[in-house]
Design a protein around this motif. Sequence first.
Motif, PDB file in Angstrom:
ATOM      1  N   GLY A  61       1.740 -77.141 -68.951  1.00 40.18           N
ATOM      2  CA  GLY A  61       1.674 -75.937 -69.770  1.00 40.18           C
ATOM      3  C   GLY A  61       2.881 -75.772 -70.669  1.00 40.18           C
ATOM      4  O   GLY A  61       2.746 -75.415 -71.835  1.00 40.18           O
ATOM      5  N   TYR A  62       4.069 -76.045 -70.149  1.00 38.62           N
ATOM      6  CA  TYR A  62       5.274 -75.865 -70.956  1.00 38.62           C
ATOM      7  C   TYR A  62       5.646 -77.130 -71.729  1.00 38.62           C
ATOM      8  O   TYR A  62       5.899 -77.079 -72.917  1.00 38.62           O
ATOM      9  N   ALA A  63       5.687 -78.274 -71.032  1.00 38.88           N
ATOM     10  CA  ALA A  63       6.172 -79.477 -71.710  1.00 38.88           C
ATOM     11  C   ALA A  63       5.035 -80.300 -72.322  1.00 38.88           C
ATOM     12  O   ALA A  63       5.291 -81.289 -73.003  1.00 38.88           O
ATOM     13  N   GLY A  64       3.784 -79.922 -72.070  1.00 40.41           N
ATOM     14  CA  GLY A  64       2.670 -80.580 -72.737  1.00 40.41           C
ATOM     15  C   GLY A  64       2.332 -81.976 -72.239  1.00 40.41           C
ATOM     16  O   GLY A  64       1.672 -82.737 -72.942  1.00 40.41           O
TER      17      GLY A  64
ATOM     18  N   MET B 151       8.929 -76.628 -74.589  1.00 36.05           N
ATOM     19  CA  MET B 151       7.872 -76.160 -75.488  1.00 36.05           C
ATOM     20  C   MET B 151       7.975 -76.839 -76.853  1.00 36.05           C
ATOM     21  O   MET B 151       6.972 -77.099 -77.508  1.00 36.05           O
ATOM     22  N   ALA B 152       9.213 -77.112 -77.275  1.00 32.22           N
ATOM     23  CA  ALA B 152       9.403 -77.781 -78.557  1.00 32.22           C
ATOM     24  C   ALA B 152       8.786 -79.177 -78.517  1.00 32.22           C
ATOM     25  O   ALA B 152       8.078 -79.584 -79.446  1.00 32.22           O
TER      26      ALA B 152
ATOM     27  N   GLY C  96      -3.855 -69.881 -66.738  1.00 34.20           N
ATOM     28  CA  GLY C  96      -3.173 -69.778 -68.027  1.00 34.20           C
ATOM     29  C   GLY C  96      -2.114 -70.843 -68.175  1.00 34.20           C
ATOM     30  O   GLY C  96      -1.168 -70.883 -67.401  1.00 34.20           O
ATOM     31  N   LEU C  97      -2.291 -71.696 -69.182  1.00 32.79           N
ATOM     32  CA  LEU C  97      -1.301 -72.740 -69.446  1.00 32.79           C
ATOM     33  C   LEU C  97      -0.030 -72.087 -69.978  1.00 32.79           C
ATOM     34  O   LEU C  97      -0.087 -71.214 -70.835  1.00 32.79           O
ATOM     35  N   GLY C  98       1.103 -72.509 -69.465  1.00 31.08           N
ATOM     36  CA  GLY C  98       2.370 -71.959 -69.934  1.00 31.08           C
ATOM     37  C   GLY C  98       2.593 -70.535 -69.470  1.00 31.08           C
ATOM     38  O   GLY C  98       3.168 -69.732 -70.184  1.00 31.08           O
ATOM     39  N   SER C  99       2.136 -70.207 -68.269  1.00 28.97           N
ATOM     40  CA  SER C  99       2.374 -68.867 -67.745  1.00 28.97           C
ATOM     41  C   SER C  99       2.634 -68.952 -66.244  1.00 28.97           C
ATOM     42  O   SER C  99       1.865 -69.568 -65.507  1.00 28.97           O
TER      43      SER C  99
END
Lengths: 361, 267
Positions: free
Chosen positions: A71-74, A216-217, A283-286
């Motif tokens: 979710g955060y690093a993809g 996230m970047a 939820g991705l990134g949560s």
Amino acid sequence: MIYREAGEFKTSYAADQGLLTIPMDRWFVIGLVLFAFIGMPLVGDEYWLGSIMIPVLILAIAAMGLNILTGYAGQLSLGTGAFMAAGAYMAYKVATNLSFLPVPVAILAGGGFSAMIGVLFGIPSLRIKGFYLAVATLAAQFFLLWLFTHVDWFVNYNLSGVPAIADYHLFVDWGPLVTGAQASVEARYLFVLVFAVFLALAARNMARCKIGRSWMAIRDMDIAAEIIGIRPLHTKLSAFAISSFYCGVAGALWAFCFINNVEPGAYEIERSFQILFMIIIGGLGSILGSFLGAAFIFLLPITLSQLPGWLGLDVPADVITHLEFMVMGVLIIFFLIVEPHGLARLWQIAKEKLRRWPFPY
Amino acid sequence: MSEMMADNENGRIGGELLSVDNITLRFGGVKALTDISFNINKGEIRSIIGPNGAGKSSMLNVINGFYKPQEGTIRFKGKNVNMKPDLAAKSGIARTFQNIALFKGMSTLDNIMTGRMLKMKAGFLSQAIYWGRAQKEELENRAFVEEIIDFLEIQSIRKTPVGRLPYGLQKRVELARALAMEPELLLLDEPMAGMNLEEKEDMSRYIIDVNEYFGTTIALIEHDMGVVMDLSDRVVVLDYGCKLADGSPDEVSSNQAVIDAYLGVAH
Ligand SMILES: Nc1ncnc2c1ncn2[C@@H]1O[C@H](COP(=O)(O)OP(=O)(O)OP(=O)(O)O)[C@@H](O)[C@H]1O
Ligand SMILES: [Mg+2]
């Protein structure tokens, strides 16, 4: 105006950078945590605490781990089960062979070992992405599980291959029993809860700091990340390490506080998919979504199997199993297409609606 | 010309900051750049112009290490550099892209905060507990980023995910992220492409202000000749990967080869 956001002005950047900047959110979360620590052990019975709350919390820890990575690093991973297994087996080794260490340290050591394995299998992520990376992590899943079940060292040459977890006190021979069959369900629940709360807090903190932004970047646009000085390999590997640490701790807790043995079947590929579905639906990134998703996916089959009984219907068990697959499939497709931010986003929308209530606009 | 002399006397423009020496870049059989040499002085606004496909973007990509040239060298602050993008960032080169390269899932504020990445040194444990160094750094850098937000007048979109912003504002956020790095050399690849007149005027003003107040050296790729003539101290003209002309805006715009190859075509 049940829920207020407007009218709350921050007068310093420190206040604006806070974790829960809206007082109502803050009180809600504080209330929830207090209830989890005090109310739940009082009102929950053996079944609620031992068969629902403990596994949901443990799965939520694993879901946070996968959410950090995916979710955060993809970086998509199907190796969650194996990283959990790495944590479980290493925690078992440490607890049995270094018995002077308290059991929380053994569990954290399991996480640490899993982090190392995660870094190792994260190295290909510099070159391969998306689907291909998922296949590489799938290889990790099968290889690691094969390794743990075929190298007897990991189970102390136990003949059954499924070693039981002893009853451990919190600190060597002091404090309440927190693991194994003799430990009270309240003690095991609180033990798991402490891990879940601290790991959730740490995850939220990382997400809002430099490390979270660099994940996230990399997820959103890796070339742009490079031109602002982010090192892609370093960043991806940090996500693999921390993600696997969470999964490893979850795997160890599963063995120590839930099923009371190190059972490889608990860490199969099905587990990897289960956790993946949790973060898709949650939820991705949560971080909140990791908990919501874990609770939802774990409770769905239980609810579905109970539902006909509550409604007074007589539905055969195999139909319910089929129903379970169908509902799950539809939900996953729904969330992937309609709401990739999952239940966490729906919760946010609900809050926005509450804020305007009773006005429609 | 006289204006430039005046600037020199005021000390706005200093010695050489970057020099590009005999750069040749090939993609398979395609020569994107052929034996290009020019330099950029401290404090100046240096434009790179040329028709589509002339090799302007490739030139910036060579400067900050995205592309490896087959021949030639880049010297930055007097040192030979053989850069990778993250090293370029470290040594003080920031850039924006022709096709916006923002982090779409993050807010304006978080995007700009990523520009402070290299200024933040807190370890990950400190970040995990949000205590001590990590917290201090977050707040200090937030204050710095707020200054940039004020400077570029984007206060109202702080918390908006950048994917939802209109094109012109996205370009501005990308500039903000580059400025957050406090670069010595700022590479801007068509910062005004696709903007209307008013937005272009705003952007021109920001570029001039950045150059004047922060003393940032700027390399600018731009198609709008009016803007180029107004902003630049010196202009280098590329065509089919070759250098056609190099000099002050007046010299370049009166150069016959440039008029034939570029201005004649464009206008
Ligand atoms: N990564 C790449 N692979 C192959 N060819 C490339 C690559 N990048 C650029 N080129 C080629 O190099 C030449 C110069 O391209 P470049 O993008 O530098 O032009 P430009 O001057 O920036 O043009 P524009 O005004 O359209 O942005 C073109 O012929 C282009 O096709
Ligand atoms: Mg270009």
